[in-house]
Scaffold this active site. Structure first.
Site, PDB file in Angstrom:
ATOM      1  N   ARG A 187      -7.641  56.693  -0.237  1.00 58.73           N
ATOM      2  CA  ARG A 187      -6.271  57.208  -0.222  1.00 58.73           C
ATOM      3  C   ARG A 187      -6.214  58.495  -1.035  1.00 58.73           C
ATOM      4  O   ARG A 187      -6.319  58.473  -2.267  1.00 58.73           O
ATOM      5  CB  ARG A 187      -5.283  56.189  -0.796  1.00 58.73           C
ATOM      6  CG  ARG A 187      -3.880  56.787  -0.962  1.00 58.73           C
ATOM      7  CD  ARG A 187      -2.770  55.766  -1.077  1.00 58.73           C
ATOM      8  NE  ARG A 187      -2.754  55.024  -2.314  1.00 58.73           N
ATOM      9  CZ  ARG A 187      -1.702  54.284  -2.725  1.00 58.73           C
ATOM     10  NH1 ARG A 187      -0.611  54.206  -1.983  1.00 58.73           N
ATOM     11  NH2 ARG A 187      -1.768  53.623  -3.847  1.00 58.73           N
ATOM     12  N   ASP A 473       0.840  49.927 -11.055  1.00 59.31           N
ATOM     13  CA  ASP A 473       0.428  51.314 -10.798  1.00 59.31           C
ATOM     14  C   ASP A 473       1.658  52.205 -10.905  1.00 59.31           C
ATOM     15  O   ASP A 473       2.708  51.786 -11.403  1.00 59.31           O
ATOM     16  CB  ASP A 473      -0.280  51.449  -9.454  1.00 59.31           C
ATOM     17  CG  ASP A 473       0.623  51.140  -8.260  1.00 59.31           C
ATOM     18  OD1 ASP A 473       1.839  50.942  -8.451  1.00 59.31           O
ATOM     19  OD2 ASP A 473       0.105  51.116  -7.124  1.00 59.31           O
TER      20      ASP A 473
END
Length: 572
Positions: A187, A473
Protein backbone atom coordinates in the site's frame (compact mmCIF):
# COMPACT_ATOMS: atom_id res chain seq x y z
CA UNK A 1 1.54 26.86 7.27
CA UNK A 2 4.56 27.36 5.07
CA UNK A 3 4.86 25.17 2.01
CA UNK A 4 7.31 22.27 1.97
CA UNK A 5 9.47 24.25 -0.43
CA UNK A 6 9.61 27.16 2.02
CA UNK A 7 9.98 25.06 5.15
CA UNK A 8 12.59 22.65 3.91
CA UNK A 9 14.55 24.61 1.31
CA UNK A 10 18.17 23.53 1.62
CA UNK A 11 21.19 23.49 -0.69
CA UNK A 12 21.35 20.54 -3.06
CA UNK A 13 22.92 17.57 -1.33
CA UNK A 14 22.69 14.98 -4.06
CA UNK A 15 26.48 15.04 -3.88
CA UNK A 16 28.01 15.06 -0.40
CA UNK A 17 31.64 15.27 0.74
CA UNK A 18 33.57 13.19 3.23
CA UNK A 19 37.24 14.13 3.55
CA UNK A 20 38.52 14.30 -0.02
CA UNK A 21 36.05 11.74 -1.43
CA UNK A 22 32.81 12.62 -3.18
CA UNK A 23 30.03 10.31 -2.05
CA UNK A 24 26.41 10.70 -3.02
CA UNK A 25 23.42 9.43 -4.91
CA UNK A 26 23.63 9.16 -8.68
CA UNK A 27 20.69 11.37 -9.57
CA UNK A 28 19.26 12.30 -12.97
CA UNK A 29 18.72 15.92 -13.98
CA UNK A 30 16.12 17.77 -11.94
CA UNK A 31 16.18 15.33 -9.01
CA UNK A 32 17.48 16.46 -5.62
CA UNK A 33 17.74 14.01 -2.72
CA UNK A 34 17.71 15.74 0.66
CA UNK A 35 17.64 12.69 2.91
CA UNK A 36 20.93 11.45 4.31
CA UNK A 37 23.25 9.38 2.16
CA UNK A 38 23.65 5.69 2.93
CA UNK A 39 25.34 3.10 0.69
CA UNK A 40 22.45 0.68 1.25
CA UNK A 41 19.89 3.34 0.36
CA UNK A 42 21.77 4.02 -2.88
CA UNK A 43 20.97 0.47 -4.01
CA UNK A 44 17.28 1.43 -3.92
CA UNK A 45 17.80 4.98 -5.17
CA UNK A 46 19.44 3.97 -8.42
CA UNK A 47 19.62 6.36 -11.33
CA UNK A 48 17.08 4.29 -13.30
CA UNK A 49 14.66 4.17 -10.39
CA UNK A 50 14.92 7.91 -9.76
CA UNK A 51 14.50 8.62 -13.46
CA UNK A 52 11.35 6.49 -13.50
CA UNK A 53 9.91 8.32 -10.48
CA UNK A 54 10.79 11.68 -12.04
CA UNK A 55 9.13 10.69 -15.31
CA UNK A 56 5.96 9.68 -13.45
CA UNK A 57 6.00 12.95 -11.51
CA UNK A 58 6.37 15.05 -14.63
CA UNK A 59 3.73 13.16 -16.59
CA UNK A 60 1.06 13.09 -13.90
CA UNK A 61 1.68 16.03 -11.54
CA UNK A 62 -0.84 18.31 -13.26
CA UNK A 63 -3.46 15.57 -13.16
CA UNK A 64 -2.75 15.07 -9.44
CA UNK A 65 -2.95 18.80 -8.73
CA UNK A 66 -6.27 18.98 -10.56
CA UNK A 67 -7.63 16.04 -8.57
CA UNK A 68 -6.59 17.71 -5.30
CA UNK A 69 -8.27 20.96 -6.40
CA UNK A 70 -11.44 18.99 -7.10
CA UNK A 71 -11.25 17.61 -3.57
CA UNK A 72 -11.09 21.16 -2.23
CA UNK A 73 -14.11 22.22 -4.29
CA UNK A 74 -16.09 19.23 -3.06
CA UNK A 75 -15.11 20.02 0.53
CA UNK A 76 -16.40 23.57 0.09
CA UNK A 77 -19.76 22.19 -1.08
CA UNK A 78 -19.97 19.88 1.90
CA UNK A 79 -19.01 22.67 4.30
CA UNK A 80 -21.88 24.73 2.87
CA UNK A 81 -24.33 21.98 3.81
CA UNK A 82 -24.09 19.71 0.79
CA UNK A 83 -23.62 15.97 0.88
CA UNK A 84 -22.01 13.53 -1.55
CA UNK A 85 -24.25 11.48 -3.82
CA UNK A 86 -24.36 9.39 -6.98
CA UNK A 87 -23.23 11.24 -10.10
CA UNK A 88 -26.05 11.37 -12.69
CA UNK A 89 -23.54 11.82 -15.52
CA UNK A 90 -22.02 8.38 -14.87
CA UNK A 91 -25.30 6.48 -14.52
CA UNK A 92 -24.43 4.61 -17.72
CA UNK A 93 -21.39 3.12 -15.97
CA UNK A 94 -23.37 2.04 -12.92
CA UNK A 95 -26.06 0.43 -15.06
CA UNK A 96 -23.74 -1.02 -17.72
CA UNK A 97 -22.98 -4.74 -18.11
CA UNK A 98 -19.19 -4.46 -18.23
CA UNK A 99 -16.86 -6.68 -16.15
CA UNK A 100 -13.39 -6.29 -14.69
CA UNK A 101 -10.58 -8.52 -15.96
CA UNK A 102 -10.60 -12.05 -14.44
CA UNK A 103 -8.90 -12.35 -11.06
CA UNK A 104 -5.44 -14.00 -11.39
CA UNK A 105 -5.25 -17.49 -9.91
CA UNK A 106 -2.32 -16.40 -7.72
CA UNK A 107 -4.63 -14.21 -5.62
CA UNK A 108 -7.98 -15.93 -6.10
CA UNK A 109 -8.07 -16.98 -2.42
CA UNK A 110 -7.70 -14.05 -0.05
CA UNK A 111 -9.90 -15.19 2.82
CA UNK A 112 -7.58 -13.79 5.51
CA UNK A 113 -5.09 -10.97 4.97
CA UNK A 114 -2.70 -9.54 7.55
CA UNK A 115 -1.44 -5.97 7.44
CA UNK A 116 1.40 -4.04 9.02
CA UNK A 117 4.43 -1.85 8.40
CA UNK A 118 7.31 -3.23 6.26
CA UNK A 119 9.63 -3.70 9.24
CA UNK A 120 12.07 -6.54 8.76
CA UNK A 121 10.79 -9.00 11.39
CA UNK A 122 7.18 -7.97 10.73
CA UNK A 123 7.53 -8.89 7.06
CA UNK A 124 8.97 -12.32 7.90
CA UNK A 125 6.34 -13.05 10.56
CA UNK A 126 3.49 -11.85 8.34
CA UNK A 127 4.60 -13.78 5.25
CA UNK A 128 5.01 -16.91 7.42
CA UNK A 129 1.78 -16.33 9.37
CA UNK A 130 -0.55 -18.61 7.42
CA UNK A 131 -2.53 -15.66 6.03
CA UNK A 132 -3.25 -15.69 2.31
CA UNK A 133 -1.96 -12.12 1.82
CA UNK A 134 0.34 -9.73 3.65
CA UNK A 135 -0.29 -6.08 2.91
CA UNK A 136 2.88 -4.10 3.57
CA UNK A 137 1.61 -0.69 4.61
CA UNK A 138 3.64 2.37 3.61
CA UNK A 139 0.77 4.65 4.63
CA UNK A 140 -1.30 4.44 7.84
CA UNK A 141 0.99 2.00 9.67
CA UNK A 142 4.27 3.73 8.78
CA UNK A 143 5.73 6.95 10.11
CA UNK A 144 7.32 8.13 6.81
CA UNK A 145 10.72 9.25 8.04
CA UNK A 146 13.58 8.93 5.56
CA UNK A 147 15.05 6.02 7.50
CA UNK A 148 11.74 4.16 7.70
CA UNK A 149 10.96 4.65 4.03
CA UNK A 150 14.34 3.54 2.73
CA UNK A 151 14.62 0.55 5.06
CA UNK A 152 11.09 -0.50 4.09
CA UNK A 153 12.13 -0.67 0.44
CA UNK A 154 15.26 -2.63 1.34
CA UNK A 155 13.16 -5.07 3.36
CA UNK A 156 10.60 -5.51 0.57
CA UNK A 157 13.34 -6.13 -1.98
CA UNK A 158 14.93 -8.78 0.22
CA UNK A 159 11.55 -10.41 0.89
CA UNK A 160 10.79 -10.74 -2.82
CA UNK A 161 14.28 -12.09 -3.47
CA UNK A 162 13.72 -14.63 -0.68
CA UNK A 163 16.88 -13.53 1.13
CA UNK A 164 15.32 -11.61 4.02
CA UNK A 165 16.46 -12.66 7.50
CA UNK A 166 16.32 -11.08 10.95
CA UNK A 167 18.65 -11.85 13.85
CA UNK A 168 16.95 -11.35 17.21
CA UNK A 169 20.03 -10.80 19.35
CA UNK A 170 18.12 -10.91 22.64
CA UNK A 171 16.86 -14.43 21.86
CA UNK A 172 19.81 -15.36 19.66
CA UNK A 173 17.34 -16.50 17.03
CA UNK A 174 17.44 -16.00 13.27
CA UNK A 175 14.13 -15.57 11.45
CA UNK A 176 13.74 -16.41 7.75
CA UNK A 177 10.98 -17.17 5.25
CA UNK A 178 9.20 -20.52 5.05
CA UNK A 179 8.90 -22.37 1.78
CA UNK A 180 5.23 -21.34 1.53
CA UNK A 181 4.42 -17.70 2.23
CA UNK A 182 1.55 -15.25 1.88
CA UNK A 183 1.21 -13.21 -1.29
CA UNK A 184 2.59 -9.70 -0.95
CA UNK A 185 0.56 -6.55 -1.59
CA UNK A 186 2.00 -3.05 -1.03
CA UNK A 187 0.00 0.00 0.00
CA UNK A 188 1.66 3.25 -1.12
CA UNK A 189 0.73 6.58 0.42
CA UNK A 190 -2.32 8.57 -0.69
CA UNK A 191 -2.28 11.23 -3.40
CA UNK A 192 -2.28 14.04 -0.83
CA UNK A 193 1.00 13.11 0.88
CA UNK A 194 4.36 14.51 -0.30
CA UNK A 195 7.82 13.03 -0.05
CA UNK A 196 9.82 16.00 1.18
CA UNK A 197 13.18 14.22 1.12
CA UNK A 198 13.09 13.97 -2.69
CA UNK A 199 12.56 17.06 -4.80
CA UNK A 200 11.79 16.89 -8.52
CA UNK A 201 12.13 20.08 -10.55
CA UNK A 202 12.18 22.12 -7.34
CA UNK A 203 9.12 20.68 -5.60
CA UNK A 204 8.56 17.73 -3.25
CA UNK A 205 7.81 14.47 -5.02
CA UNK A 206 4.37 12.90 -4.69
CA UNK A 207 4.71 10.31 -1.96
CA UNK A 208 2.74 7.53 -3.64
CA UNK A 209 4.69 7.87 -6.90
CA UNK A 210 7.93 7.49 -4.93
CA UNK A 211 6.54 4.45 -3.13
CA UNK A 212 5.21 2.84 -6.29
CA UNK A 213 8.12 3.77 -8.54
CA UNK A 214 10.95 2.57 -6.29
CA UNK A 215 9.14 -0.67 -5.46
CA UNK A 216 8.15 -1.43 -9.06
CA UNK A 217 11.56 -0.78 -10.60
CA UNK A 218 13.39 -2.88 -8.03
CA UNK A 219 11.02 -5.83 -7.88
CA UNK A 220 8.59 -6.29 -10.78
CA UNK A 221 10.59 -9.01 -12.57
CA UNK A 222 11.29 -11.19 -9.52
CA UNK A 223 7.81 -10.61 -8.13
CA UNK A 224 6.09 -11.98 -11.24
CA UNK A 225 8.20 -15.15 -11.00
CA UNK A 226 7.96 -15.82 -7.26
CA UNK A 227 4.70 -14.23 -6.11
CA UNK A 228 2.35 -13.42 -8.95
CA UNK A 229 2.59 -16.40 -11.33
CA UNK A 230 3.00 -14.03 -14.25
CA UNK A 231 0.95 -11.21 -12.73
CA UNK A 232 1.67 -8.31 -10.40
CA UNK A 233 3.09 -6.64 -8.50
CA UNK A 234 -0.06 -6.29 -6.40
CA UNK A 235 -1.09 -3.08 -4.63
CA UNK A 236 -3.65 -1.58 -2.27
CA UNK A 237 -4.64 1.98 -3.21
CA UNK A 238 -5.78 4.27 -0.34
CA UNK A 239 -7.75 7.43 0.35
CA UNK A 240 -9.46 7.95 -3.03
CA UNK A 241 -12.45 10.25 -3.18
CA UNK A 242 -13.33 10.11 -6.89
CA UNK A 243 -12.87 7.91 -9.95
CA UNK A 244 -10.63 10.55 -11.55
CA UNK A 245 -8.03 9.54 -8.96
CA UNK A 246 -8.42 5.89 -9.99
CA UNK A 247 -7.90 6.98 -13.61
CA UNK A 248 -4.52 8.47 -12.69
CA UNK A 249 -3.50 5.20 -11.05
CA UNK A 250 -4.61 3.25 -14.11
CA UNK A 251 -2.49 5.48 -16.32
CA UNK A 252 0.48 5.05 -13.96
CA UNK A 253 0.09 1.28 -14.18
CA UNK A 254 -0.08 1.38 -17.99
CA UNK A 255 3.01 3.59 -18.07
CA UNK A 256 4.90 1.16 -15.82
CA UNK A 257 3.85 -1.89 -17.83
CA UNK A 258 4.99 -0.24 -21.04
CA UNK A 259 8.32 0.71 -19.45
CA UNK A 260 8.91 -2.87 -18.24
CA UNK A 261 7.67 -4.51 -21.43
CA UNK A 262 5.04 -6.62 -19.64
CA UNK A 263 1.46 -7.29 -20.68
CA UNK A 264 -1.23 -4.68 -20.05
CA UNK A 265 -3.20 -5.73 -16.98
CA UNK A 266 -0.21 -7.38 -15.29
CA UNK A 267 -0.25 -4.95 -12.35
CA UNK A 268 -3.28 -5.51 -10.13
CA UNK A 269 -4.71 -3.41 -7.32
CA UNK A 270 -7.43 -3.42 -4.67
CA UNK A 271 -8.87 -0.02 -3.84
CA UNK A 272 -9.58 0.81 -0.22
CA UNK A 273 -13.00 2.44 0.02
CA UNK A 274 -12.25 4.55 3.06
CA UNK A 275 -13.82 7.91 2.22
CA UNK A 276 -17.51 8.80 2.22
CA UNK A 277 -17.42 10.40 -1.26
CA UNK A 278 -15.86 7.23 -2.72
CA UNK A 279 -18.78 4.99 -1.71
CA UNK A 280 -20.86 6.80 -4.33
CA UNK A 281 -18.17 6.05 -6.93
CA UNK A 282 -17.70 2.29 -6.53
CA UNK A 283 -18.67 1.35 -10.08
CA UNK A 284 -16.81 4.29 -11.54
CA UNK A 285 -13.59 3.44 -9.65
CA UNK A 286 -13.74 -0.18 -10.78
CA UNK A 287 -14.49 0.92 -14.33
CA UNK A 288 -11.38 3.10 -14.49
CA UNK A 289 -9.24 0.25 -13.16
CA UNK A 290 -11.14 -2.60 -14.84
CA UNK A 291 -8.03 -4.09 -16.50
CA UNK A 292 -5.98 -3.75 -13.31
CA UNK A 293 -8.51 -4.37 -10.54
CA UNK A 294 -8.74 -7.19 -8.02
CA UNK A 295 -11.51 -5.58 -6.03
CA UNK A 296 -12.44 -3.16 -3.29
CA UNK A 297 -11.93 -3.21 0.46
CA UNK A 298 -14.02 -1.84 3.33
CA UNK A 299 -11.47 0.42 5.03
CA UNK A 300 -13.97 1.06 7.77
CA UNK A 301 -11.86 2.95 10.32
CA UNK A 302 -10.76 5.55 7.77
CA UNK A 303 -14.34 5.55 6.46
CA UNK A 304 -15.60 6.68 9.89
CA UNK A 305 -12.90 9.37 9.91
CA UNK A 306 -13.99 10.51 6.45
CA UNK A 307 -17.67 10.55 7.47
CA UNK A 308 -16.79 12.93 10.28
CA UNK A 309 -14.78 15.20 7.96
CA UNK A 310 -17.40 15.25 5.23
CA UNK A 311 -20.32 16.18 7.52
CA UNK A 312 -18.30 18.51 9.75
CA UNK A 313 -20.59 21.48 8.98
CA UNK A 314 -23.76 19.67 10.11
CA UNK A 315 -24.39 19.77 13.89
CA UNK A 316 -27.18 17.17 13.64
CA UNK A 317 -24.69 14.49 12.54
CA UNK A 318 -22.55 14.29 15.68
CA UNK A 319 -20.90 10.90 15.88
CA UNK A 320 -21.28 8.96 19.17
CA UNK A 321 -18.36 7.31 20.97
CA UNK A 322 -16.24 5.53 18.38
CA UNK A 323 -16.75 2.17 20.14
CA UNK A 324 -20.46 2.51 19.26
CA UNK A 325 -19.82 3.10 15.54
CA UNK A 326 -19.67 -0.47 14.30
CA UNK A 327 -21.14 -2.36 11.39
CA UNK A 328 -24.51 -2.46 13.18
CA UNK A 329 -24.96 1.21 12.26
CA UNK A 330 -27.22 1.42 9.21
CA UNK A 331 -24.90 3.68 7.22
CA UNK A 332 -21.97 1.32 7.84
CA UNK A 333 -23.90 -1.84 6.97
CA UNK A 334 -25.22 -0.20 3.79
CA UNK A 335 -21.67 0.71 2.79
CA UNK A 336 -20.58 -2.91 3.19
CA UNK A 337 -23.59 -4.33 1.32
CA UNK A 338 -23.20 -1.96 -1.62
CA UNK A 339 -19.48 -2.73 -1.89
CA UNK A 340 -20.13 -6.50 -1.97
CA UNK A 341 -22.90 -6.17 -4.55
CA UNK A 342 -20.81 -3.91 -6.79
CA UNK A 343 -17.65 -6.04 -6.65
CA UNK A 344 -19.44 -9.31 -7.37
CA UNK A 345 -21.44 -7.77 -10.19
CA UNK A 346 -18.10 -6.78 -11.77
CA UNK A 347 -16.31 -10.06 -11.02
CA UNK A 348 -13.77 -9.04 -8.36
CA UNK A 349 -13.11 -9.44 -4.62
CA UNK A 350 -15.10 -7.63 -1.96
CA UNK A 351 -12.74 -7.52 1.03
CA UNK A 352 -13.92 -7.00 4.59
CA UNK A 353 -12.61 -4.72 7.30
CA UNK A 354 -9.86 -4.79 9.90
CA UNK A 355 -9.92 -6.71 13.17
CA UNK A 356 -7.48 -4.64 15.21
CA UNK A 357 -7.69 -6.76 18.38
CA UNK A 358 -4.52 -7.99 20.05
CA UNK A 359 -4.56 -11.29 21.99
CA UNK A 360 -4.67 -10.65 25.76
CA UNK A 361 -2.03 -13.04 27.08
CA UNK A 362 -2.46 -12.33 30.80
CA UNK A 363 -6.26 -12.67 30.97
CA UNK A 364 -7.71 -15.81 29.32
CA UNK A 365 -11.33 -14.82 29.96
CA UNK A 366 -10.89 -11.36 28.48
CA UNK A 367 -8.97 -12.86 25.57
CA UNK A 368 -11.77 -15.33 24.80
CA UNK A 369 -14.38 -12.56 25.01
CA UNK A 370 -12.30 -10.48 22.57
CA UNK A 371 -11.94 -13.44 20.21
CA UNK A 372 -15.68 -14.05 20.29
CA UNK A 373 -16.27 -10.46 19.16
CA UNK A 374 -13.83 -10.99 16.30
CA UNK A 375 -15.49 -14.28 15.28
CA UNK A 376 -18.93 -12.69 15.36
CA UNK A 377 -17.78 -9.80 13.16
CA UNK A 378 -16.05 -12.13 10.68
CA UNK A 379 -19.07 -14.42 10.52
CA UNK A 380 -21.20 -11.40 9.65
CA UNK A 381 -18.74 -10.48 6.90
CA UNK A 382 -18.58 -13.98 5.44
CA UNK A 383 -22.37 -14.46 5.48
CA UNK A 384 -22.85 -11.05 3.88
CA UNK A 385 -20.67 -12.15 0.97
CA UNK A 386 -17.21 -10.74 1.65
CA UNK A 387 -14.44 -12.79 0.03
CA UNK A 388 -11.93 -12.21 2.80
CA UNK A 389 -11.03 -10.04 5.74
CA UNK A 390 -8.17 -8.21 7.46
CA UNK A 391 -6.41 -8.86 10.75
CA UNK A 392 -3.70 -6.86 12.48
CA UNK A 393 -2.21 -9.71 14.54
CA UNK A 394 -1.14 -13.27 13.59
CA UNK A 395 -2.98 -14.62 16.63
CA UNK A 396 -6.33 -13.86 14.99
CA UNK A 397 -5.60 -15.71 11.74
CA UNK A 398 -6.71 -19.26 12.74
CA UNK A 399 -10.09 -18.08 14.08
CA UNK A 400 -10.80 -15.86 11.08
CA UNK A 401 -9.66 -18.55 8.63
CA UNK A 402 -11.99 -21.05 10.31
CA UNK A 403 -14.95 -18.68 10.10
CA UNK A 404 -14.52 -17.90 6.40
CA UNK A 405 -13.87 -21.54 5.53
CA UNK A 406 -17.06 -22.56 7.33
CA UNK A 407 -19.01 -20.37 4.89
CA UNK A 408 -16.90 -20.66 1.72
CA UNK A 409 -15.75 -24.27 2.02
CA UNK A 410 -13.19 -25.16 -0.64
CA UNK A 411 -14.16 -22.29 -2.92
CA UNK A 412 -11.43 -19.62 -3.18
CA UNK A 413 -13.96 -16.76 -2.93
CA UNK A 414 -17.65 -15.90 -3.18
CA UNK A 415 -17.51 -13.75 -6.30
CA UNK A 416 -19.81 -15.96 -8.35
CA UNK A 417 -21.91 -17.43 -5.55
CA UNK A 418 -22.94 -14.43 -3.46
CA UNK A 419 -24.34 -11.71 -5.70
CA UNK A 420 -26.23 -9.36 -3.41
CA UNK A 421 -29.14 -8.31 -5.61
CA UNK A 422 -30.91 -6.65 -2.69
CA UNK A 423 -28.09 -4.10 -2.39
CA UNK A 424 -29.17 -2.54 -5.67
CA UNK A 425 -32.13 -0.94 -3.90
CA UNK A 426 -29.91 1.04 -1.55
CA UNK A 427 -30.29 4.77 -2.05
CA UNK A 428 -28.24 7.76 -0.94
CA UNK A 429 -30.07 8.06 2.37
CA UNK A 430 -29.05 4.51 3.34
CA UNK A 431 -25.42 5.54 2.99
CA UNK A 432 -25.93 8.83 4.82
CA UNK A 433 -28.28 7.83 7.63
CA UNK A 434 -27.45 9.62 10.85
CA UNK A 435 -25.54 7.45 13.35
CA UNK A 436 -27.20 6.42 16.59
CA UNK A 437 -25.60 6.40 20.02
CA UNK A 438 -24.39 8.66 22.81
CA UNK A 439 -21.31 10.73 23.61
CA UNK A 440 -19.66 10.04 26.95
CA UNK A 441 -16.91 11.47 29.12
CA UNK A 442 -15.07 8.13 28.90
CA UNK A 443 -15.26 8.40 25.12
CA UNK A 444 -13.66 11.84 25.31
CA UNK A 445 -10.95 10.50 27.60
CA UNK A 446 -10.22 7.50 25.40
CA UNK A 447 -9.98 9.67 22.29
CA UNK A 448 -7.53 11.95 24.09
CA UNK A 449 -5.31 9.10 25.34
CA UNK A 450 -5.25 7.27 22.02
CA UNK A 451 -4.64 10.41 19.98
CA UNK A 452 -1.75 11.68 22.12
CA UNK A 453 -0.05 8.30 22.52
CA UNK A 454 -0.32 7.44 18.84
CA UNK A 455 1.04 10.82 17.80
CA UNK A 456 3.90 10.55 20.31
CA UNK A 457 4.88 7.21 18.77
CA UNK A 458 4.49 8.51 15.20
CA UNK A 459 6.84 11.41 15.92
CA UNK A 460 9.51 8.93 17.04
CA UNK A 461 9.13 6.80 13.91
CA UNK A 462 6.52 4.23 14.99
CA UNK A 463 3.33 4.14 12.91
CA UNK A 464 1.56 1.09 14.39
CA UNK A 465 0.99 1.17 18.16
CA UNK A 466 -0.55 -1.37 20.60
CA UNK A 467 -2.95 0.51 22.87
CA UNK A 468 -5.54 -0.97 25.21
CA UNK A 469 -5.60 -4.37 23.47
CA UNK A 470 -5.93 -2.88 19.99
CA UNK A 471 -3.29 -2.27 17.35
CA UNK A 472 -3.88 1.35 16.40
CA UNK A 473 -2.74 3.07 13.21
CA UNK A 474 -3.24 6.59 11.87
CA UNK A 475 -6.95 6.01 11.18
CA UNK A 476 -7.73 5.47 14.88
CA UNK A 477 -5.86 8.63 15.87
CA UNK A 478 -7.65 10.58 13.14
CA UNK A 479 -11.06 9.44 14.41
CA UNK A 480 -10.06 10.51 17.92
CA UNK A 481 -8.84 13.90 16.73
CA UNK A 482 -11.78 14.76 14.47
CA UNK A 483 -14.38 13.48 16.92
CA UNK A 484 -13.02 15.74 19.67
CA UNK A 485 -13.00 18.65 17.20
CA UNK A 486 -16.65 17.96 16.30
CA UNK A 487 -17.75 17.63 19.93
CA UNK A 488 -16.00 20.88 20.83
CA UNK A 489 -17.40 22.78 17.85
CA UNK A 490 -21.00 21.82 18.58
CA UNK A 491 -20.88 21.45 22.34
CA UNK A 492 -21.85 17.78 22.36
CA UNK A 493 -23.80 16.80 25.45
CA UNK A 494 -22.30 13.92 27.37
CA UNK A 495 -24.33 10.95 28.54
CA UNK A 496 -23.60 8.63 31.46
CA UNK A 497 -21.31 9.97 34.20
CA UNK A 498 -21.05 13.27 32.39
CA UNK A 499 -24.82 13.59 31.83
CA UNK A 500 -25.88 17.15 31.16
CA UNK A 501 -22.32 18.37 30.69
CA UNK A 502 -21.42 19.85 27.33
CA UNK A 503 -17.96 19.52 25.81
CA UNK A 504 -16.14 22.84 25.82
CA UNK A 505 -12.59 24.13 25.90
CA UNK A 506 -12.39 24.12 29.72
CA UNK A 507 -13.56 20.53 30.00
CA UNK A 508 -11.22 19.40 27.24
CA UNK A 509 -8.32 21.19 28.92
CA UNK A 510 -8.97 19.36 32.18
CA UNK A 511 -9.31 16.04 30.38
CA UNK A 512 -6.01 16.57 28.56
CA UNK A 513 -4.23 17.35 31.85
CA UNK A 514 -5.72 14.33 33.61
CA UNK A 515 -5.10 11.94 30.72
CA UNK A 516 -1.50 13.09 30.36
CA UNK A 517 -1.01 12.19 34.03
CA UNK A 518 -2.61 8.79 33.37
CA UNK A 519 -0.37 8.20 30.34
CA UNK A 520 2.69 8.99 32.46
CA UNK A 521 1.57 6.45 35.07
CA UNK A 522 0.88 3.80 32.44
CA UNK A 523 4.12 4.13 30.46
CA UNK A 524 6.37 4.99 33.40
CA UNK A 525 8.07 8.22 34.35
CA UNK A 526 11.37 7.55 32.56
CA UNK A 527 9.79 6.50 29.27
CA UNK A 528 7.43 9.46 29.47
CA UNK A 529 10.29 11.91 29.89
CA UNK A 530 12.33 10.40 27.06
CA UNK A 531 9.37 10.21 24.69
CA UNK A 532 7.63 12.84 22.59
CA UNK A 533 4.51 12.97 24.74
CA UNK A 534 4.64 16.69 25.52
CA UNK A 535 5.20 17.59 21.88
CA UNK A 536 2.41 15.22 20.82
CA UNK A 537 0.06 16.71 23.41
CA UNK A 538 0.64 20.25 22.16
CA UNK A 539 0.15 19.25 18.54
CA UNK A 540 -2.90 17.08 19.21
CA UNK A 541 -4.54 19.75 21.38
CA UNK A 542 -3.93 22.42 18.75
CA UNK A 543 -5.45 20.26 16.02
CA UNK A 544 -8.51 19.44 18.15
CA UNK A 545 -9.17 23.08 19.01
CA UNK A 546 -8.40 24.64 15.62
CA UNK A 547 -11.10 26.89 14.18
CA UNK A 548 -10.72 25.13 10.82
CA UNK A 549 -10.44 21.34 10.73
CA UNK A 550 -7.19 20.11 9.18
CA UNK A 551 -7.76 17.45 6.53
CA UNK A 552 -5.05 15.13 7.86
CA UNK A 553 -3.19 15.13 11.15
CA UNK A 554 -0.20 13.45 9.52
CA UNK A 555 0.27 16.32 7.06
CA UNK A 556 0.88 18.70 9.96
CA UNK A 557 2.94 16.19 11.94
CA UNK A 558 5.09 15.42 8.89
CA UNK A 559 6.95 18.69 9.41
CA UNK A 560 8.37 17.28 12.64
CA UNK A 561 10.00 14.21 11.05
CA UNK A 562 11.48 15.67 7.86
CA UNK A 563 15.25 16.05 8.28
CA UNK A 564 17.29 17.50 5.45
CA UNK A 565 21.02 16.91 5.19
CA UNK A 566 22.76 19.74 3.34
CA UNK A 567 26.25 19.36 1.87
CA UNK A 568 28.76 17.90 4.30
CA UNK A 569 26.29 17.02 7.07
CA UNK A 570 25.29 13.46 6.17
CA UNK A 571 26.32 10.68 8.49
CA UNK A 572 28.11 8.10 6.36
Amino acid sequence: MASFEETFHQPNNSVQKKSSRIIGYDVPEGVDIRGRYDPEFSKILTRDALQFVADLQREFRNHIKYAMECRKEAKMRYNCGGLPGFDPTTKYIREGEWMCAPVPQAVADRRVEITGPPERKMIIDALNSGAKVFMADLEDALSPSWENLMRSHINLRDAINGTITFHDQARNKVYKLNDQTAKLFVRPRGWHLPEAHIFIDGEPATGCLVDFGLYFIQNHANFRKTQGQGFGPFFYLPKMEHSREARIWNNVFERAEKWAGIEEGSIRATVLIETLPAVFQLNEILYELRDHSVGLNCGRWDYIFSYLKTVQAQPDRILPDRVQVGMNQHFMRSYSDLLIHTCHKRGVHAMGGMAAHIPISDDPEANEASLQLVRKDKLREAKAGHDGTWVAHPGLIPSCMEVFTSIMGNLPNQIHTMKRQDASILDEEDLLQRPRGVCTLEGLRLNTRVGIQYLAAWLTGVGCVPLYNFLEDAAAAEISRVQIWQWLKYGAELDGDGFGVKVNADLFGRVVEEEMARIEREVGNEKFKKGMYQEACKLFTRLCTASVLDDFMTLDAYNYIVIHHPIGLSRL
